[in-house]
Design an enzyme around this catalytic site. Structure first.
Site, PDB file in Angstrom:
ATOM      1  N   CYS A 124      -8.917   9.419  -4.085  1.00 32.34           N
ATOM      2  CA  CYS A 124     -10.040   9.736  -3.195  1.00 32.34           C
ATOM      3  C   CYS A 124     -11.231  10.241  -4.001  1.00 32.34           C
ATOM      4  O   CYS A 124     -11.171  10.412  -5.216  1.00 32.34           O
ATOM      5  CB  CYS A 124      -9.626  10.785  -2.157  1.00 32.34           C
ATOM      6  SG  CYS A 124      -9.234  12.392  -2.882  1.00 32.34           S
ATOM      7  N   CYS A 158     -10.665  13.370  -6.009  1.00 28.25           N
ATOM      8  CA  CYS A 158      -9.995  13.108  -7.291  1.00 28.25           C
ATOM      9  C   CYS A 158     -11.023  12.735  -8.353  1.00 28.25           C
ATOM     10  O   CYS A 158     -10.963  13.204  -9.491  1.00 28.25           O
ATOM     11  CB  CYS A 158      -8.974  11.981  -7.140  1.00 28.25           C
ATOM     12  SG  CYS A 158      -7.669  12.318  -5.943  1.00 28.25           S
ATOM     13  N   ASP A 213      15.384  -8.383  -4.513  1.00 31.11           N
ATOM     14  CA  ASP A 213      15.770  -7.456  -5.572  1.00 31.11           C
ATOM     15  C   ASP A 213      16.599  -6.356  -4.905  1.00 31.11           C
ATOM     16  O   ASP A 213      16.583  -6.214  -3.674  1.00 31.11           O
ATOM     17  CB  ASP A 213      14.506  -6.884  -6.222  1.00 31.11           C
ATOM     18  CG  ASP A 213      14.827  -5.784  -7.216  1.00 31.11           C
ATOM     19  OD1 ASP A 213      15.720  -5.994  -8.047  1.00 31.11           O
ATOM     20  OD2 ASP A 213      14.191  -4.717  -7.153  1.00 31.11           O
ATOM     21  N   ASP A 233      10.190  -5.168  -6.145  1.00 31.16           N
ATOM     22  CA  ASP A 233       9.298  -4.013  -6.261  1.00 31.16           C
ATOM     23  C   ASP A 233       8.994  -3.574  -7.676  1.00 31.16           C
ATOM     24  O   ASP A 233       8.091  -2.767  -7.889  1.00 31.16           O
ATOM     25  CB  ASP A 233       9.905  -2.806  -5.530  1.00 31.16           C
ATOM     26  CG  ASP A 233      11.001  -2.148  -6.355  1.00 31.16           C
ATOM     27  OD1 ASP A 233      11.868  -2.869  -6.881  1.00 31.16           O
ATOM     28  OD2 ASP A 233      10.979  -0.911  -6.484  1.00 31.16           O
ATOM     29  N   ASP A 246      10.215  -7.621 -11.686  1.00 33.25           N
ATOM     30  CA  ASP A 246      10.168  -8.674 -10.668  1.00 33.25           C
ATOM     31  C   ASP A 246       8.862  -9.456 -10.684  1.00 33.25           C
ATOM     32  O   ASP A 246       8.725 -10.430  -9.938  1.00 33.25           O
ATOM     33  CB  ASP A 246      10.349  -8.059  -9.263  1.00 33.25           C
ATOM     34  CG  ASP A 246      11.688  -7.364  -9.102  1.00 33.25           C
ATOM     35  OD1 ASP A 246      12.688  -7.910  -9.608  1.00 33.25           O
ATOM     36  OD2 ASP A 246      11.730  -6.283  -8.488  1.00 33.25           O
TER      37      ASP A 246
END
Length: 727
Positions: free
Chosen positions: A43, A46, A446, A626, A630
């Site tokens: 954001c 940050c 996966d 994920d 992969d």
């Protein structure tokens, strides 16, 4: 592509002013360019915190955060190191990692999307204002009032068309220079003719001007163009994400002395020191030290593995607990991490691009439209000798056949389907993914982080005595090992009070030990505590007499995983499980979920090869994964899906992101995609039917440019309404 390294030539002003360029070069030579990744930045606060903290450090001249890429670029004096910056950010709660500016391949600021959106907004604003004026003219405004409104419309429309129509004009001009007729050529002709006729009518004091038709046409076409752009735009290349994770520097050992050197200076046979918490900069073999290694980067398995003398490690893996000395076997572009990036890049470039029906129809569309317009103009001018009438008919033909409905046929359905899938927890990143998803017959999953949550959980605490649990709580609470953390959290939740254990210390690569009542107690690897390994994932407690006690762990299945597999199987889809985990937990999960076809111990290249083999057999594969391991498989699959919890590289390699935790709607997503494909085909049929009716009307002179524009708008609305029928 440009890099984030300081460069004078990156500044247009420096290119224009040699003096400024020399100043910039002098500054670049004096300053160091450092780039850090900020995985938790999300954001504006940050951005402010990071930039303020870094700018306050001595020697830091500037710090700029790119929130989209989650990176901060720092210009600093040579004495400022990445460790200084990382430590400062850690102090305010932002973990950071150094990236190599020379290896980053960052795209230019995305101007195309903003440009289209700006032109769309201008066209929309102008269209609304001209429509208000047109209502008065349609209501019967006469003479001077009508002429005034025509002139005001012209003052609004002409600059708007010149600005908002620029994408069509530029594309048409490029097509003509290449001696071909693209789809934008008739669009540009229609816009030019409509505005030219309207301007002529305005000068002549005519009853009809078609500025509203021209601007409306431009607006609808820009809307379709923007939707199409958003659906096709790729966020970033997964290959670039992988390359960005390469460690830029390493600590080389030369005659016992440590020297920090760039990766490019390392050679096979060099010795490299990797401290706890560091990422492996090279492929190598451990020659000294023991530790736990997080190799989820390559295998997808979140649990760490032991590494000691003789163990092979790969670039990108994380050293968790103890210092290691490696002998380099591959560095830079020869590492396994870089080869993985190459795998993804090859898969991305080899993926067959979906060619929409609109694109295929456009090949025949443009020549036919131009021939019809030319034929109508020639015929009417020959029969009547009235140039004004002939031009009006030709313009009406061009407008009434304008491919607005054709251009919206796909984006309208994609937008509707994307909204429905979003409510079910799926975010469509690529508009063509819907049609491809409708074609799938094979689903490859996966395991860790996809069919499971990727977090170990103790399963048999009730089988242990209270005394053992209290000792385990004391030892596990002092360890950073993922199994120890999971055990400590579970024991704390069960309100187990840790026993009093003295002299607790963690032994890198083995476990944690301490002293209790004059005896040594240990929690860690089976062989370290003197036990035979159990079947499955476990950590072991040796406390006093008797055999070591095993604390077993399981990885909880993702919510809806069983329902998703059952629904997919019931729908006739082939379901396959490919995991980098060991055989026992993979077999157990496959049995629990009812997956007959599974394989364990799969490395990234194995998964990609299996996807390629299935594709070669004629299968249409959707890959659900994920991890970075992969990404090659995701990029090479017909369609790819990643959970929102996936690493950035996996998400950007995927076509669809699963926003929630529930996998159950996956079968619904395929069903909606099938419906969407049907709606797209119906939209094309509606567009063709509209043209079959409207074109003859325009050819015989029964449609003015205004009527043609209204008819074209009606076809667009019809297409949009049909898209909303998705359920």
């Amino acid at each position: 592509m440009s890099t984030l390294a300081p460069s004078a030539s990156a500044c247009p002003a420096c290119v224009a002013a040699p003096a400024a360029e020399r100043i910039a070069e002098a500054r670049a030579a004096k300053d160091a360019g450092l780039v850090l990744s900020l995985p938790t930045a999300h954001c504006a606060v940050c951005i402010s915190d990071v930039e303020r903290t870094l700018s306050a450090l001595p020697g830091v001249r500037s710090a700029r955060v790119n929130l989209t890429l989650k990176r901060v670029s720092v210009a600093a004096a040579p004495e400022v190191t990445a460790e200084d910056l990382i430590g400062a950010l850690k102090g305010i709660g932002y973990p950071a990692h150094e990236l190599d500016p020379g290896l980053l391949s960052v795209t230019e600021t995305d101007k195309a999307g903003r440009d289209l959106l700006m032109r769309l907004g201008v066209a929309g604003f102008a269209m609304m204002n001209i429509m208000l004026l047109s209502v008065a003219i349609w209501s019967g405004a006469e003479a001077a009032t009508r002429d005034l409104f025509h002139w005001i419309s012209a003052a609004i429309a002409l600059p708007t068309l010149a600005f908002s129509g620029q994408p069509f004009f530029a594309s048409a001009w490029a097509s003509l220079k290449a001696r071909r007729l693209g789809m934008d050529v008739p669009i540009s002709l229609a816009l030019i003719l409509a505005s030219s006729i309207s301007l002529y009518e305005t000068f002549a004091g005519g009853h009809h001007a078609y500025f509203d038709a021209a601007v409306s046409l431009c607006f609808f076409l820009l809307a379709g163009r923007y939707l199409d752009y958003r659906s096709r735009a790729a966020a970033r290349s997964a290959a670039e994400e992988l390359t960005a994770l390469e460690v830029p520097r390493a600590t080389r050992l030369t005659d016992g002395a440590e020297t920090v050197v760039p990766i490019a200076e390392l050679a096979v046979g060099d010795l490299v020191r990797v401290r706890p918490g560091g990422r492996m900069p090279v492929d190598g073999v451990v020659v000294a030290g023991t530790s736990e290694i997080d190799r989820s980067l390559l295998t997808g398995e979140t649990l760490p593995v032991w590494a000691g003398e003789g163990s092979a490690v790969s670039a990108g893996e994380v050293n968790l607990t103890g210092p290691l000395t490696l002998r380099v076997t591959a560095a830079g572009r020869d590492t396994s991490l870089h080869r993985m990036a190459d795998l993804v890049a090859v898969a991305e470039s080899a993926k067959t691009r979906y060619t929409s029906l609109a694109d295929r129809m456009a090949r025949a569309y443009s020549p036919v439209v131009h021939l019809m317009a030319l034929a109508s103009f020639s015929t009417w001018f020959y029969l009547t000798g009235d140039l004004r009438l002939a031009v009006n008919v030709a313009a009406a033909v061009l407008i009434i056949t304008c491919p607005c409905a054709l251009a919206l046929a796909v984006p309208a359905v994609v937008t509707s389907a994307s909204g429905k899938l979003f409510r079910k927890g799926f975010l469509i990143k690529d508009g063509t993914a819907l049609e491809r998803l409708a074609e799938v017959d094979t689903v490859v999953f996966d395991k860790t982080g996809t069919l499971t949550m990727g977090a170990p959980e103790p399963v048999d605490l009730a089988a242990h005595s209270r005394a053992d649990l209290e000792i385990a709580a004391a030892l596990a609470g002092a360890s950073a090992h993922p199994l120890s953390r999971a055990l400590s959290a579970a024991l704390a939740e069960a309100e187990i009070v840790p026993a009093k254990v003295a002299d607790i210390r963690e032994v890198p690569g083995y476990g944690v030990e301490g002293r209790q009542g004059g005896r040594t107690v240990r929690l860690g690897r089976a062989e370290w505590v003197g036990s035979a390994p159990a079947d499955g994932t476990a950590t072991y407690l040796a406390a006093g007499e008797g055999p070591a006690r095993a604390f077993g762990f399981t990885d909880r299945p993702r919510p809806g995983a069983g329902e998703a597999v059952a629904a997919l199987t019931a729908a006739g889809k082939r379901v396959i499980l490919l995991s980098g985990d060991t055989e026992a937990p993979v077999a157990r999960l496959a049995a629990d979920l009812g997956i007959a076809d599974w394989q364990a111990g799969q490395r990234p290249e194995d998964k990609a090869a299996r996807i390629a083999a299935l594709t070669g057999e004629g299968a249409r594969v959707v890959m659900v994964g994920d991890g970075l391991n992969d990404t090659a498989a995701l990029a090479s699959a017909h369609v790819s899906i990643s959970p929102a919890s996936a690493l950035d590289a996996a998400r950007v390699a995927s076509d669809i992101v699963l926003l929630g935790q529930d996998l159950a709607p996956l079968a619904d997503a395929i069903r909606i995609a099938t419906q969407a494909r049907i709606r797209i085909k119906q939209n094309f049929a509606l567009s063709l039917a509209y043209n079959l009716v409207a074109v003859p009307v325009a050819l015989v002179g029964l449609a003015t440019p205004l009527i043609a524009a209204l008819a074209m708008s009606t076809s667009s609305v019809t297409v949009s309404l049909n898209a909303l029928r998705l359920k």
